[in-house]
Design a protein around this motif. Structure first.
Motif, PDB file in Angstrom:
ATOM      1  N   GLY A 233       0.824  -1.204   0.000  1.00 14.52           N
ATOM      2  CA  GLY A 233       0.000   0.000   0.000  1.00 14.52           C
ATOM      3  C   GLY A 233       0.856   1.250   0.000  1.00 14.52           C
ATOM      4  N   SER A 234       1.928   1.249   0.802  1.00 20.21           N
ATOM      5  CA  SER A 234       2.832   2.398   0.841  1.00 20.21           C
ATOM      6  C   SER A 234       3.541   2.585  -0.489  1.00 20.21           C
ATOM      7  N   VAL A 235       3.961   1.468  -1.118  1.00 18.15           N
ATOM      8  CA  VAL A 235       4.652   1.554  -2.406  1.00 18.15           C
ATOM      9  C   VAL A 235       3.751   2.196  -3.457  1.00 18.15           C
ATOM     10  N   LEU A 236       2.500   1.753  -3.537  1.00 21.59           N
ATOM     11  CA  LEU A 236       1.585   2.302  -4.547  1.00 21.59           C
ATOM     12  C   LEU A 236       1.116   3.703  -4.190  1.00 21.59           C
ATOM     13  N   LEU A 237       0.951   3.968  -2.912  1.00 25.57           N
ATOM     14  CA  LEU A 237       0.546   5.305  -2.488  1.00 25.57           C
ATOM     15  C   LEU A 237       1.601   6.331  -2.878  1.00 25.57           C
ATOM     16  N   ALA A 238       2.868   6.014  -2.606  1.00 31.56           N
ATOM     17  CA  ALA A 238       3.947   6.948  -2.940  1.00 31.56           C
ATOM     18  C   ALA A 238       4.286   6.908  -4.420  1.00 31.56           C
ATOM     19  N   GLY A 239       4.296   5.701  -4.995  1.00 30.54           N
ATOM     20  CA  GLY A 239       4.767   5.546  -6.360  1.00 30.54           C
ATOM     21  C   GLY A 239       3.775   5.966  -7.420  1.00 30.54           C
ATOM     22  N   VAL A 240       2.473   5.896  -7.121  1.00 29.48           N
ATOM     23  CA  VAL A 240       1.472   6.180  -8.152  1.00 29.48           C
ATOM     24  C   VAL A 240       0.456   7.225  -7.704  1.00 29.48           C
TER      25      VAL A 240
END
Length: 526
Positions: free
Chosen positions: A262-269
């Motif tokens: 969730g953190s990866v997609l929140l920050a990345g996208v």
């Protein structure tokens, strides 16, 4: 090519629908494993389709909208089902497909919350099947945001993303996950409502919601007052998602509570959806209103750069009980400040820098959140004092491969030349040094100086983090036992991000060659 772009959206939508069907078996553990495998297969297929889209893209004409589909959808409201891709949106589509695929591979072996896939069945554990359905629905919304060319479709795609992310945080997160999820949904829904008012104002005055037609008109037919009001509403709505200071306060809590993917997609996208909207909608559709508000956007961006860095320094200080995930979240406020500063300059150099920084931040911060998530899985905490204490990480000695990746991501994030983080920030500051005609150069030079100070502060806190986590606290005895080092599924999920960070840093023309003609087209009345 238009069929390829449609397939990009249909595949994850069909995958999400399939998770509702009773095809995974009655056994909970078996059903979860099959659903997670489906997640990897579907997101892998979507990534391959995005690569095919990039391969079939006419790189000689990146300013031209390609792979278009344009049919009437709601004639009474002049809403069209209009899709397309150009040099601005193509890199973001490929980045989104890549990050979701890597997150799916990671989740197949490591369910959110730290449970391994082969853990004993536990009826209290959230369903992996539900996780996959929400994950694929999230991918549909993210990809659609970068592909649609109608203002109301853009709003719908923007909203589709919010509900899956809310549940990923509230159901599969940790710590104070429910308050963090509530704050996330409250801020973003209010921001979206304000943005919608701006869209409706433009559509009612221009007689169309088609983004290409509005961009071609370049503000003609819209009075200066209408443009300013619409630009203000849209800018505020998108700034919440960006996130711009002082509308960022939902972000640290959401990142701290969210599961690793969730953190990866929140920050990345998700953060990129806000800045993409500023480039795609504000710059070409309401140029006069954007020029009026640009100095204020630049001021907030410069304050955000310094504020984010100072907050990170406070969290990195020994004894502050700073959470490493929270620190990276605050670092995103600073990094996205460079993106906003580049956009506020209204110059091709600055906007190109902003778009490059978007991609770089997605790669680097995605890698950082993966590494920190792995540390939290191993320790049960991301507290910096714990990670650097007597029983702390000391990663160079206990898990050297993870330590090397953390150090690599940190130096890329601080803008080391030769890595992806360097070019976006440099070009954004160049844009501020010589802003567009009509903007106050002394004001923007001041913003550039503040941004330069922010780069120094960024280097300071990231080097402190690397020293404390990778080398340990010199006042404490060094741990002698080894940690589980880089696991195969972690290497598969993380290596592409590290490799692309290096490629983008050494070959910036790969992205700038796509974005530059498209940006000039948008700024010139595209």
């Amino acid at each position: 090519m238009n069929a390829v772009l449609i397939a990009l959206l249909v595949l994850p939508l069909l995958g999400a629908a399939l998770t509702l069907a009773p095809v995974f078996g009655p056994d909970r553990a078996v059903a979860d494993r099959r659903a997670l495998r489906l997640n990897s297969v579907v997101t892998g297929a979507v990534f391959l389709v995005s690569v095919a889209l990039a391969a079939g893209f006419d790189h000689g004409s990146p300013a031209r909208m390609q792979a278009t589909t344009d049919v009437s959808w709601i004639p009474a409201l002049h809403v069209r089902f209009h899709l397309g891709v150009d040099g601005v949106s193509l890199p973001l589509i490929v980045l989104t497909a890549l990050l979701t695929f890597l997150c799916a591979l990671y989740s197949e072996k490591r369910l959110p919350g730290g449970e391994a896939r082969d853990a004993a069945p536990d009826e209290q554990r959230p369903s992996g099947q539900a996780f996959v359905g929400l994950f694929l629905l999230l991918e549909v919304g993210m990809l659609a945001t970068f592909a649609v060319l109608d203002l109301l479709l853009f709003f719908l795609a923007f909203e589709i993303v919010l509900i899956p992310m809310y549940f990923l945080i509230a159901r599969w997160g940790s710590g104070a996950k429910t308050p963090a999820a509530n704050r996330f949904i409250l801020y973003t829904l209010l921001g979206s409502a304000v943005m919608l008012l701006g869209f409706l104002l433009i559509g009612s005055k221009a007689g169309t919601f088609d983004m290409q037609a509005l961009a071609a008109a370049h503000g003609n037919g819209l009075s200066h007052t209408t443009q300013v009001i619409a630009a203000l509403a849209i800018m505020v709505g998108l700034a919440v998602k960006a996130p711009a200071w002082p509308l960022h306060s939902w972000l640290p809590d959401a990142h701290t509570a969210a599961p690793t993917v969730g953190s990866v997609l929140l920050a990345g996208v998700l953060l990129k959806m806000g800045t993409y909207g500023l480039v795609r909608v504000l710059l070409p559709v309401v140029p006069d209103g954007t020029a009026t508000l640009a100095p204020y956007l630049g001021a907030f961006a410069a304050v955000g750069i310094v504020y984010g860095s100072l907050a990170c320094l406070a969290l990195a200080r020994p004894g502050s009980k700073g959470d490493l995930k929270r620190l990276i979240a605050y670092s995103s406020v600073g990094h996205m400040g460079f993106v906003l500063l580049g956009i506020a300059s209204l110059t091709p150099v600055g906007v190109n820098g902003a778009l490059f920084a978007n991609i770089a931040h997605g790669l680097i911060t995605g890698l950082l959140f993966f590494v920190v998530g792995a540390l939290k899985d191993r320790y049960g905490t991301a507290d910096l004092d714990t990670l650097s204490g007597a029983t702390g990480a000391a990663l160079y000695g206990r898990a050297p491969r993870i330590g090397a990746l953390l150090a690599f991501a940190a130096v890329a994030s601080l803008g080391l030349p030769g890595l992806a983080g360097f070019w976006g920030e440099l070009l954004a500051m160049f844009g501020a040094f010589d802003p567009a005609a009509g903007l106050s150069r002394p004001a923007f030079v001041t913003y550039m100086v503040l941004a330069g100070l922010g780069t120094l502060l960024t280097a300071a806190y990231l080097l402190i983090v690397v020293k404390r986590v990778c080398m340990g606290d010199p006042a404490q005895p060094a741990p002698v036992d080894r940690l589980p080092d880089l696991r195969p599924y972690e290497a598969v999920s993380w290596t592409p991000l590290a490799a692309l960070t290096l490629v983008a840093g050494l070959w910036p023309a790969l992205l700038l060659g796509l974005s530059d003609p498209a940006v000039k087209h948008l700024l010139g009345g595209g």
